[in-house]
Design a protein around this motif. Structure first.
Motif, short mmCIF file in Angstrom:
data_model
loop_
_atom_site.label_atom_id
_atom_site.label_comp_id
_atom_site.label_asym_id
_atom_site.label_seq_id
_atom_site.Cartn_x
_atom_site.Cartn_y
_atom_site.Cartn_z
N SER A 75 15.05 -4.31 -8.08
CA SER A 75 13.69 -3.90 -8.44
C SER A 75 13.65 -2.41 -8.68
CB SER A 75 12.72 -4.29 -7.32
OG SER A 75 12.70 -5.69 -7.16
N PHE A 76 12.86 -2.03 -9.68
CA PHE A 76 12.79 -0.64 -10.11
C PHE A 76 11.34 -0.24 -10.32
CE2 PHE A 76 16.62 -2.66 -11.53
CZ PHE A 76 17.63 -1.77 -11.20
N ARG B 41 0.82 -1.21 0.00
CA ARG B 41 0.00 0.00 0.00
C ARG B 41 0.86 1.26 0.00
NH1 ARG B 41 -1.18 2.57 4.31
NH2 ARG B 41 -1.06 0.76 5.68
N GLN B 42 1.90 1.27 0.83
CA GLN B 42 2.71 2.47 0.95
C GLN B 42 3.59 2.69 -0.29
OE1 GLN B 42 4.46 3.15 4.95
NE2 GLN B 42 3.08 1.51 5.63
N ILE B 43 4.16 1.63 -0.83
CA ILE B 43 4.98 1.80 -2.04
C ILE B 43 4.09 2.17 -3.22
CG2 ILE B 43 6.49 0.63 -3.71
CD1 ILE B 43 7.71 -0.92 -1.37
N ARG B 44 2.91 1.53 -3.32
CA ARG B 44 1.96 1.87 -4.37
C ARG B 44 1.62 3.35 -4.32
NH1 ARG B 44 -2.58 -0.81 -2.82
NH2 ARG B 44 -1.95 -2.75 -3.81
N SER B 45 1.35 3.85 -3.13
CA SER B 45 1.01 5.25 -2.96
C SER B 45 2.16 6.16 -3.39
CB SER B 45 0.64 5.52 -1.50
OG SER B 45 0.35 6.87 -1.29
N LEU B 46 3.38 5.81 -3.02
CA LEU B 46 4.54 6.60 -3.42
C LEU B 46 4.68 6.66 -4.94
CD1 LEU B 46 7.13 5.33 -0.77
CD2 LEU B 46 6.13 7.63 -0.88
N ILE B 47 4.42 5.53 -5.60
CA ILE B 47 4.54 5.47 -7.05
C ILE B 47 3.42 6.27 -7.72
CG2 ILE B 47 4.42 3.95 -9.08
CD1 ILE B 47 5.82 1.79 -7.29
N LEU B 48 2.18 6.02 -7.28
CA LEU B 48 1.04 6.67 -7.92
C LEU B 48 1.00 8.17 -7.67
CD1 LEU B 48 -1.77 4.01 -7.35
CD2 LEU B 48 -0.34 4.38 -9.37
N ASN B 49 1.61 8.62 -6.59
CA ASN B 49 1.67 10.05 -6.31
C ASN B 49 2.96 10.69 -6.82
OD1 ASN B 49 -0.88 10.18 -5.03
ND2 ASN B 49 0.01 9.33 -3.17
N SER B 50 3.67 9.95 -7.67
CA SER B 50 4.90 10.44 -8.32
C SER B 50 5.99 10.84 -7.34
CB SER B 50 4.59 11.61 -9.26
OG SER B 50 3.68 11.21 -10.26
N GLU B 51 5.99 10.20 -6.16
CA GLU B 51 7.06 10.45 -5.20
C GLU B 51 8.24 9.53 -5.49
OE1 GLU B 51 5.68 10.86 -1.07
OE2 GLU B 51 3.67 11.21 -1.90
N LEU B 52 7.99 8.47 -6.27
CA LEU B 52 9.05 7.61 -6.79
C LEU B 52 8.95 7.69 -8.31
CD1 LEU B 52 8.73 4.43 -4.51
CD2 LEU B 52 10.46 6.22 -4.38
N ASP B 53 10.05 7.94 -8.97
CA ASP B 53 10.05 8.14 -10.42
C ASP B 53 10.27 6.84 -11.17
OD1 ASP B 53 9.80 10.94 -10.14
OD2 ASP B 53 11.95 11.12 -9.75
N PRO B 54 9.72 6.75 -12.39
CA PRO B 54 9.98 5.57 -13.22
C PRO B 54 11.49 5.33 -13.35
CG PRO B 54 8.29 6.92 -14.23
CD PRO B 54 8.85 7.71 -13.06
N GLY B 55 11.88 4.07 -13.21
CA GLY B 55 13.29 3.71 -13.30
C GLY B 55 14.04 3.80 -11.99
N GLN B 56 13.46 4.46 -11.00
CA GLN B 56 14.12 4.60 -9.71
C GLN B 56 14.24 3.23 -9.04
OE1 GLN B 56 12.48 7.70 -7.27
NE2 GLN B 56 13.59 7.06 -5.45
N SER B 57 15.41 2.95 -8.50
CA SER B 57 15.60 1.65 -7.86
C SER B 57 15.00 1.64 -6.46
CB SER B 57 17.09 1.29 -7.81
OG SER B 57 17.76 2.17 -6.95
#
Length: 126
Positions: free
Chosen positions: A74-75, A19-35
């Motif tokens: 994982s990225f 849930r927390q990683i999903r949220s970070l990704i969907l809210n653009s707090e983690l960028d595509p390609g970021q490890s």
């Protein structure tokens, strides 16, 4: 990446991570390609089993949010913006369902609920 786990939660540990990683990704707090941290490193950092972090990463991979490369790690997936938008809409619909349920328990009409939403929206514009 700051993940906070609660032993008091009814949600399983792997679910809290997802849930927390999903949220970070969907809210653009983690960028595509970021490890992401390795499965072992995340397990060590959180003080949990490697099996638990592996399950969380597998779930995120099934959702298309991360890519795992053997020997590399994982990225964050380079998922297209439409996919991300659909995932965010899915989250929004879940939140709206909770709001509608709560408004029904307060015996608000749909129009009263809309009035509250309008007031909040106007307050955010100011």
């Amino acid at each position: 990446m700051n993940i906070i786990l609660s032993n008091a939660s009814d949600e399983p540990i792997y679910g809290q991570i997802v849930r927390q990683i999903r949220s970070l990704i969907l809210n653009s707090e983690l960028d595509p390609g970021q490890s992401l941290p390795s499965i072992r490193q995340l397990a060590k950092d959180l003080g949990i089993s490697v099996i638990t972090t592996k399950r969380a990463y597998e779930e995120l991979e099934k959702e298309g949010l991360i890519d795992s490369v053997v020997g590399k790690g994982s990225f964050v997936s380079g998922a297209n913006p439409q996919f991300i938008r659909e995932q965010r809409l899915k989250q929004l619909e879940s939140k709206l369902a909770d709001i509608v349920e709560e408004s029904r328990s307060l015996q608000l009409t749909l129009e009263e609920l809309f009035d509250h939403i309008r007031l909040i929206d106007q307050g955010m514009e100011e």
